[in-house]
Design an enzyme around this catalytic site. Structure first.
Site, PDB file in Angstrom:
ATOM      1  N   GLU A   1     -68.480   7.331  17.031  1.00 19.63           N
ATOM      2  CA  GLU A   1     -67.383   7.364  18.408  1.00 19.63           C
ATOM      3  C   GLU A   1     -68.176   7.928  19.427  1.00 19.63           C
ATOM      4  OE1 GLU A   1     -63.151   6.934  16.020  1.00 19.63           O
ATOM      5  OE2 GLU A   1     -64.018   8.724  16.566  1.00 19.63           O
TER       6      GLU A   1
ATOM      7  N   ASP B   1     -65.553  19.732  17.305  1.00 19.05           N
ATOM      8  CA  ASP B   1     -65.113  18.326  17.817  1.00 19.05           C
ATOM      9  C   ASP B   1     -64.155  18.618  19.156  1.00 19.05           C
ATOM     10  OD1 ASP B   1     -63.816  15.592  18.018  1.00 19.05           O
ATOM     11  OD2 ASP B   1     -64.156  15.539  15.739  1.00 19.05           O
TER      12      ASP B   1
ATOM     13  N   HIS C   1     -67.865  13.276  20.727  1.00 15.67           N
ATOM     14  CA  HIS C   1     -66.899  14.506  20.201  1.00 15.67           C
ATOM     15  C   HIS C   1     -67.189  15.847  20.498  1.00 15.67           C
ATOM     16  CE1 HIS C   1     -64.338  11.860  17.575  1.00 15.67           C
ATOM     17  NE2 HIS C   1     -65.518  11.251  17.446  1.00 15.67           N
TER      18      HIS C   1
ATOM     19  N   TRP D   1     -59.235  14.418   7.602  1.00 18.47           N
ATOM     20  CA  TRP D   1     -59.022  14.721   8.981  1.00 18.47           C
ATOM     21  C   TRP D   1     -58.029  15.492   9.367  1.00 18.47           C
ATOM     22  CZ3 TRP D   1     -63.723  14.006  11.174  1.00 18.47           C
ATOM     23  CH2 TRP D   1     -64.579  13.259  10.617  1.00 18.47           C
TER      24      TRP D   1
HETATM   25  C1  NAG Z   1     -61.899   8.535  13.044  1.00 11.72           C
HETATM   26  C2  NAG Z   1     -62.996   9.505  13.505  1.00 11.72           C
HETATM   27  C3  NAG Z   1     -62.330  10.980  13.182  1.00 11.72           C
HETATM   28  C4  NAG Z   1     -60.619  10.849  13.140  1.00 11.72           C
HETATM   29  C5  NAG Z   1     -60.309  10.121  12.055  1.00 11.72           C
HETATM   30  C6  NAG Z   1     -58.973  10.141  11.769  1.00 11.72           C
HETATM   31  C7  NAG Z   1     -64.717   9.325  11.834  1.00 11.72           C
HETATM   32  C8  NAG Z   1     -65.861   9.339  11.162  1.00 11.72           C
HETATM   33  N1  NAG Z   1     -64.142   9.298  12.902  1.00 11.72           N
HETATM   34  O1  NAG Z   1     -61.302   8.164  14.255  1.00 11.72           O
HETATM   35  O2  NAG Z   1     -62.832  11.870  14.355  1.00 11.72           O
HETATM   36  O3  NAG Z   1     -60.387  12.394  13.106  1.00 11.72           O
HETATM   37  O4  NAG Z   1     -60.849   8.834  12.053  1.00 11.72           O
HETATM   38  O5  NAG Z   1     -58.657   9.100  10.553  1.00 11.72           O
HETATM   39  O6  NAG Z   1     -63.672   8.906  10.814  1.00 11.72           O
END
Ligand code: NAG
Length: 537
Positions: A306, A172, A242, A454
């Site tokens: 994203e 990332d 990312h 995450w």
């Molecule tokens: C999203 C992002 C991720 C981030 C997370 C946090 C996805 C697929 N993408 O914005 O990079 O860490 O949420 O909840 O979830």
């Protein structure tokens, strides 16, 4: 008895006398079956942890044994039968994986005896198989890195919950965590950030360098460790967005040429891979080639979430690509959105040429799905619904229910800082991955469900466990148990027993959600779980 999580399909109690599990009990496995021998040894280890009894493991048959057997009459590859009678215990599956899940059920049925070593197991016949074939959990090791031993511990914890996929988010903006031999700077430079923002992008930084990555050898070791527990590691290289850590290492693959730094804050960086630069796309393919060599997984996750398009909009190379490929904007999407589809399709072709398939986050729908793509629906269920309607496989992982980085209680003052959100145990439990709006035919494309951890706000492994447990127990029931059998109150009662196993194994979990003295109930408002527990320390 046998009140385990996830709830088995069928439990038929038998009035016969119980089986006595003592230190003289042997665990029997079929001779010359190394996988089954491993499973037998796992069972011996589990029983030792729960009762203190160290059982003998042998391929020579004996009376009063726990026999692990392959029985091809069992139709589901992960299904099993567990039969307990006074004469012995039989755990059968058509594959070692099935036997392994039978072993998990037996393990969770054995009470933690503390000092007392012998236990009685009531006579029973259990037949069980999973609802979904893809039962995933995602761990983000980019934002915060987890050492190999922690990942192994996490794999053990997943095995306890019958999860069969560990999705590793390896790259990332904030860190590149996988050794790639052809591009050594990815780890020399990309695995290190000079400091980390404090709190939620406060503008203040901690001034402490942060780093970490896995060598290919270590990843192969993890693949093996997971495989022995019937868990496939699904690697993710998040592209074309990312990617700032990769660009910090190789600025020539970005639209502006940089310089870039491994990102020290959270959010979505605008610095993405240049889609007009053939060398940049070849770079991505080279990375995927090495990933494919390390991970035997049928699925390779290529991200796709994203990806801001601002750089592409003003990049002469990207605009030239749009022209050359005759990519056009329409009412639905910009030309740049279709350029992202071009990149994803190209990566899919490459991955398919190696005999594997891609998974992508639901943004890969925008601009059209690549032909064999499986979609992970995260922003809501909608992406998954659309994909199923287009006859693409789907894994449901909506942020509304299964983002384990979200708070599990509304009493946020007494929680470690989290990204926000609210996904209580009950909310996770009530998550239904198969939407009613789909026809019966379309519903078959929902191959599974997953939760995501995450780690922007999860710096330590202890906290990763805390955010995962006990919500993973609720997820396990979503992934494995029959929909008709789900019942939250029954789940809570069974959760109490599962927690004994968390304690036995030293797993950190959201303990304070449990109130030792109160009655069994949950407070839906706050998400806290109030349960009468005598076992909790
Ligand atoms: C999203 C992002 C991720 C981030 C997370 C946090 C996805 C697929 N993408 O914005 O990079 O860490 O949420 O909840 O979830």
């Amino acid at each position: 008895d046998y009140q385990v999580i996830p709830m088995p399909r069928e439990i038929v109690a038998d009035n016969q006398s119980a089986f006595k599990l003592t230190s003289a009990t042997t665990i029997h496995f079929p001779a010359e079956n190394a996988q089954m021998e491993k499973v037998a040894n796992f069972l011996a280890g589990y029983i030792e942890t729960s009762t203190g009894n160290k059982l003998k493991v042998s391929s020579t048959e004996s009376a009063q044994a726990i026999s692990l057997v392959i029985d091809e009459s069992i139709s589901n590859k992960e299904g099993y039968e567990l039969t307990v009678s006074a004469d012995g215990v039989r755990i059968a599956g058509s594959t070692p994986a099935g036997v392994f899940y039978g072993v998990q059920t037996l393990r969770k049925s054995i009470p933690a005896t503390g000092g007392k070593k012998d236990v009685e197991l009531a006579a029973v016949k259990i037949s069980d198989y999973p609802r979904f074939s893809y039962r995933g959990m995602m761990l983000d090791v980019s934002r915060h890195f987890q050492p190999v031993d922690s990942v192994k511990n996490y794999i053990d914890l997943l095995a306890l919950h019958n999860v069969n996929r560990l999705h590793m988010h390896l790259t990332d903006d904030q860190g590149w965590r996988i050794e790639i031999k052809k591009y050594p700077k990815l780890t020399e430079i990309g695995s290190k950030r000079k400091e980390t923002v404090i709190g939620r992008n406060t503008g203040e930084y901690d001034g402490k360098p942060y780093e970490g990555y896995y060598t290919q050898e270590q990843l192969k070791e993890l693949v093996k460790y997971a495989g022995e527990r019937f868990i496939t590691i699904v690697p993710e290289i998040d592209l074309p967005g990312h990617q700032q850590a990769a660009l910090a290492s190789y600025p020539e693959f970005g639209c502006t040429g940089g310089p870039y730094e491994v990102w020290t804050q959270w959010g979505v960086s605008e610095n993405v891979i240049c889609a007009g630069n053939d060398q940049a796309l070849t770079f991505l393919e080279d990375v995927l080639a090495e990933v494919i060599d390390i991970f035997p997984s049928e699925y390779i996750h290529i991200g796709g979430d994203e990806c801001p398009k601002v750089r592409w909009e003003s990049c002469p190379k990207c605009q030239a690509r749009i022209k050359a490929e005759n990519i056009k904007a329409d009412k639905l999407h910009s030309a740049e959105a279709y350029l992202q589809s071009y990149v994803i399709s190209r990566m899919e072709k490459f991955v398919e040429s190696k005999g594997r398939h891609i998974i992508g986050w639901d943004e890969i729908l925008e601009g059209g799905l690549a032909p064999n793509a499986t979609v992970m629906s995260w922003r809501s269920m909608d992406g998954g619904i659309q994909s199923a309607q287009q006859h693409h496989d789907v894994i449901m992982t909506p942020s509304s229910h299964v983002y384990f980085d979200h708070y599990q209680s509304t009493d946020t003052d007494n929680e470690p800082l989290a990204i926000g959100g609210f996904s209580s145990l009950e909310k996770v439990y009530n998550f239904e991955p198969v939407p009613d709006v789909l026809t019966e035919e379309e519903q078959k494309y929902i191959i599974g469900a997953q939760a995501n951890l995450w780690t922007e706000y999860i710096p330590t492994y202890a906290q990763a466990q805390y955010m995962t447990l006990p919500r993973l127990a609720a997820l396990a029931e979503v992934q494995w148990s029959a929909k008709e059998k789900k019942d939250y109150q029954s789940f809570l009662n069974r959760c109490v027993k599962l927690i004994d196993h968390y304690i036995l194994n030293g797993y950190n979990f959201a303990k304070h959600l449990f109130d030792v003295n109160a009655e069994l109930k949950t407070d839906t408002e706050s998400g806290s779980l109030i349960i009468s527990l005598s076992t909790l320390g």
